[in-house]
Design an enzyme around this catalytic site. Structure first.
Site, PDB file in Angstrom:
ATOM      1  N   TYR A  65       0.825  -1.220   0.000  1.00 26.72           N
ATOM      2  CA  TYR A  65       0.000   0.000   0.000  1.00 26.72           C
ATOM      3  C   TYR A  65       0.858   1.269   0.000  1.00 26.72           C
ATOM      4  O   TYR A  65       0.629   2.200  -0.787  1.00 26.72           O
ATOM      5  CB  TYR A  65      -0.902  -0.057   1.230  1.00 26.72           C
ATOM      6  CG  TYR A  65      -1.881   1.069   1.390  1.00 26.72           C
ATOM      7  CD1 TYR A  65      -3.071   1.097   0.668  1.00 26.72           C
ATOM      8  CD2 TYR A  65      -1.642   2.102   2.291  1.00 26.72           C
ATOM      9  CE1 TYR A  65      -3.990   2.120   0.845  1.00 26.72           C
ATOM     10  CE2 TYR A  65      -2.558   3.126   2.478  1.00 26.72           C
ATOM     11  CZ  TYR A  65      -3.727   3.128   1.748  1.00 26.72           C
ATOM     12  OH  TYR A  65      -4.635   4.141   1.939  1.00 26.72           O
ATOM     13  N   LYS A  77       1.012   4.063  -2.887  1.00 24.58           N
ATOM     14  CA  LYS A  77       0.625   5.450  -2.595  1.00 24.58           C
ATOM     15  C   LYS A  77       1.784   6.421  -2.844  1.00 24.58           C
ATOM     16  O   LYS A  77       1.555   7.579  -3.196  1.00 24.58           O
ATOM     17  CB  LYS A  77       0.126   5.560  -1.157  1.00 24.58           C
ATOM     18  CG  LYS A  77      -1.221   4.852  -0.907  1.00 24.58           C
ATOM     19  CD  LYS A  77      -2.311   5.320  -1.863  1.00 24.58           C
ATOM     20  CE  LYS A  77      -3.711   5.051  -1.330  1.00 24.58           C
ATOM     21  NZ  LYS A  77      -4.748   5.451  -2.319  1.00 24.58           N
TER      22      LYS A  77
HETATM   23  N1  LIG Z   1      -9.840   5.881   5.201  1.00 25.54           N
HETATM   24  C1  LIG Z   1      -8.589   6.287   5.421  1.00 25.54           C
HETATM   25  O1  LIG Z   1      -8.161   6.459   6.563  1.00 25.54           O
HETATM   26  C2  LIG Z   1      -7.671   6.549   4.262  1.00 25.54           C
HETATM   27  C3  LIG Z   1      -6.421   7.104   4.548  1.00 25.54           C
HETATM   28  C4  LIG Z   1      -5.543   7.362   3.498  1.00 25.54           C
HETATM   29  C5  LIG Z   1      -5.919   7.075   2.205  1.00 25.54           C
HETATM   30  N2  LIG Z   1      -7.137   6.515   1.959  1.00 25.54           N
HETATM   31  C6  LIG Z   1      -7.470   6.217   0.560  1.00 25.54           C
HETATM   32  O2  LIG Z   1      -8.713   6.806   0.237  1.00 25.54           O
HETATM   33  C7  LIG Z   1      -9.339   6.031  -0.777  1.00 25.54           C
HETATM   34  C8  LIG Z   1     -10.767   5.689  -0.342  1.00 25.54           C
HETATM   35  O3  LIG Z   1     -10.707   4.958   0.856  1.00 25.54           O
HETATM   36  P1  LIG Z   1     -11.960   4.745   1.831  1.00 25.54           P
HETATM   37  O4  LIG Z   1     -11.431   4.774   3.190  1.00 25.54           O
HETATM   38  O5  LIG Z   1     -13.040   5.663   1.429  1.00 25.54           O
HETATM   39  O6  LIG Z   1     -12.291   3.212   1.493  1.00 25.54           O
HETATM   40  P2  LIG Z   1     -13.678   2.439   1.237  1.00 25.54           P
HETATM   41  O7  LIG Z   1     -13.342   1.008   1.351  1.00 25.54           O
HETATM   42  O8  LIG Z   1     -14.756   3.012   2.083  1.00 25.54           O
HETATM   43  O9  LIG Z   1     -14.004   2.804  -0.291  1.00 25.54           O
HETATM   44  C9  LIG Z   1     -13.199   2.347  -1.351  1.00 25.54           C
HETATM   45  C10 LIG Z   1     -14.085   2.041  -2.546  1.00 25.54           C
HETATM   46  O10 LIG Z   1     -13.238   1.635  -3.637  1.00 25.54           O
HETATM   47  C11 LIG Z   1     -13.882   0.567  -4.311  1.00 25.54           C
HETATM   48  N3  LIG Z   1     -12.905  -0.233  -5.057  1.00 25.54           N
HETATM   49  C12 LIG Z   1     -12.007  -1.114  -4.551  1.00 25.54           C
HETATM   50  N4  LIG Z   1     -11.312  -1.694  -5.536  1.00 25.54           N
HETATM   51  C13 LIG Z   1     -11.772  -1.171  -6.704  1.00 25.54           C
HETATM   52  C14 LIG Z   1     -11.462  -1.383  -8.068  1.00 25.54           C
HETATM   53  N5  LIG Z   1     -10.533  -2.272  -8.442  1.00 25.54           N
HETATM   54  N6  LIG Z   1     -12.126  -0.666  -9.000  1.00 25.54           N
HETATM   55  C15 LIG Z   1     -13.090   0.214  -8.636  1.00 25.54           C
HETATM   56  N7  LIG Z   1     -13.443   0.443  -7.360  1.00 25.54           N
HETATM   57  C16 LIG Z   1     -12.792  -0.236  -6.403  1.00 25.54           C
HETATM   58  C17 LIG Z   1     -14.564  -0.222  -3.211  1.00 25.54           C
HETATM   59  O11 LIG Z   1     -15.592  -1.046  -3.730  1.00 25.54           O
HETATM   60  C18 LIG Z   1     -15.069   0.892  -2.299  1.00 25.54           C
HETATM   61  O12 LIG Z   1     -16.386   1.299  -2.637  1.00 25.54           O
HETATM   62  C19 LIG Z   1      -8.451   4.806  -1.000  1.00 25.54           C
HETATM   63  O13 LIG Z   1      -7.603   5.034  -2.101  1.00 25.54           O
HETATM   64  C20 LIG Z   1      -7.663   4.745   0.280  1.00 25.54           C
HETATM   65  O14 LIG Z   1      -6.451   4.074   0.114  1.00 25.54           O
HETATM   66  C21 LIG Z   1      -8.023   6.247   2.954  1.00 25.54           C
END
Ligand SMILES: NC(=O)c1ccc[n+]([C@@H]2O[C@H](COP(=O)([O-])OP(=O)(O)OC[C@H]3O[C@@H](n4cnc5c(N)ncnc54)[C@H](O)[C@@H]3O)[C@@H](O)[C@H]2O)c1
Length: 249
Positions: A157, A161
């Site tokens: 990851y 990133k």
């Molecule tokens: N939540 C956190 O603390 C956090 C922190 C840093 C970065 N992020 C990043 O933010 C983004 C969103 O995260 P989140 O926390 O909202 O997660 P989440 O799991 O709530 O949402 C992610 C969405 O992406 C979709 N997805 C997964 N694989 C996919 C694919 N191959 N094609 C299309 N859609 C796909 C999933 O179905 C889901 O609806 C991600 O890139 C995550 O790495 C999140």
């Protein structure tokens, strides 16, 4: 001030949940029509309905961002349903945490494919249209603070990133002459289905280590994604903005 994204079309990946869903809704509140892409088709349809409930147009797209043909098909569907795309948010993602010792090749590939290759494929497909049209555009890539600190147990990851940061800077350089800006956001711990899976104890520890003393909300990442998509950031490109409550400064 009127709606900030009036008349624009946004294409948001992973918009069925969490940060992507909040961003799609925030953009719609500011007047954008939204293409809601997610590998989970039911979740995409649900967010699209929320966008329509705000009086905007939406199209729900079931697609996997790591598959070029699916991404290209989704972009064609968006063009037909909503018109040319002005804003791309590369947000789709997932976790497969394990220490390097335990990390399988399959989980390395999966995480790199969805985050990094997915961001590349969507950028390639959407930016081509922005370039041809000649009216500029904005690309917002969701990285993570994990890229900066190299989180324990996140070799796949954090590498993906960090790759997204480099890809953002290349995109900013290659598309600047077409008026397309590209920027990245590095969220810290945000309360979404992805992080809820980590368990209460880890989340509480995280909140305690954060200067602002709590976890972030998806809306607080969406607000920065709105800034980067809007004309307020017209001289910002190739930048990386941390949305962490001050953690890991
Ligand atoms: N939540 C956190 O603390 C956090 C922190 C840093 C970065 N992020 C990043 O933010 C983004 C969103 O995260 P989140 O926390 O909202 O997660 P989440 O799991 O709530 O949402 C992610 C969405 O992406 C979709 N997805 C997964 N694989 C996919 C694919 N191959 N094609 C299309 N859609 C796909 C999933 O179905 C889901 O609806 C991600 O890139 C995550 O790495 C999140």
């Amino acid at each position: 001030m009127g709606p900030m994204l009036a008349g624009r079309v946004a294409f948001v990946t992973g918009a069925g949940s969490g940060i992507g869903r909040s961003t799609a809704i925030r953009y719609a509140e500011e007047g954008a029509d939204v293409a809601v892409l997610d590998v989970n088709g039911a979740a995409a349809a649900d967010t699209a309905a929320a966008v329509e409930a705000l009086g905007r147009s939406a199209v729900a797209l079931r697609a996997d961002v790591s598959r070029a043909a699916e991404v290209e098909g989704a972009v064609r569907q968006t063009l037909a349903a909503l018109g040319p795309v002005d804003i791309l948010v590369n947000n789709a993602g997932l976790l497969r945490d394990a220490t390097i010792r335990n990390l399988s090749e399959a989980d390395w590939d999966l995480v790199l494919d969805v985050h990094l290759k997915g961001t590349f494929l969507c950028t390639k497909a959407v930016a081509a249209g922005m370039r041809e049209r000649g009216r500029g555009g904005a690309i917002v890539n969701i990285s993570s603070i994990s890229a900066k600190i190299g989180n324990f147990g996140q070799a796949n990851y954090a590498s993906a990133k960090a790759g997204i940061v480099a890809l953002t800077k290349v995109t900013a350089r290659e598309y600047a002459k077409y008026g397309v800006r590209a920027n990245a956001i590095q969220p810290g711990m945000i309360e979404t289905p992805m992080t809820r899976a980590l368990g209460e104890e880890r989340l509480a520890r995280n909140a305690a280590e954060t200067p602002l003393g709590r976890l972030g909300r998806p809306e607080e990442v969406a607000a920065v994604a709105l800034f980067l998509a809007s004309d307020l950031s017209s001289f910002v490109t190739g930048a990386v903005i941390e949305v962490t409550g001050g953690r890991y400064l």
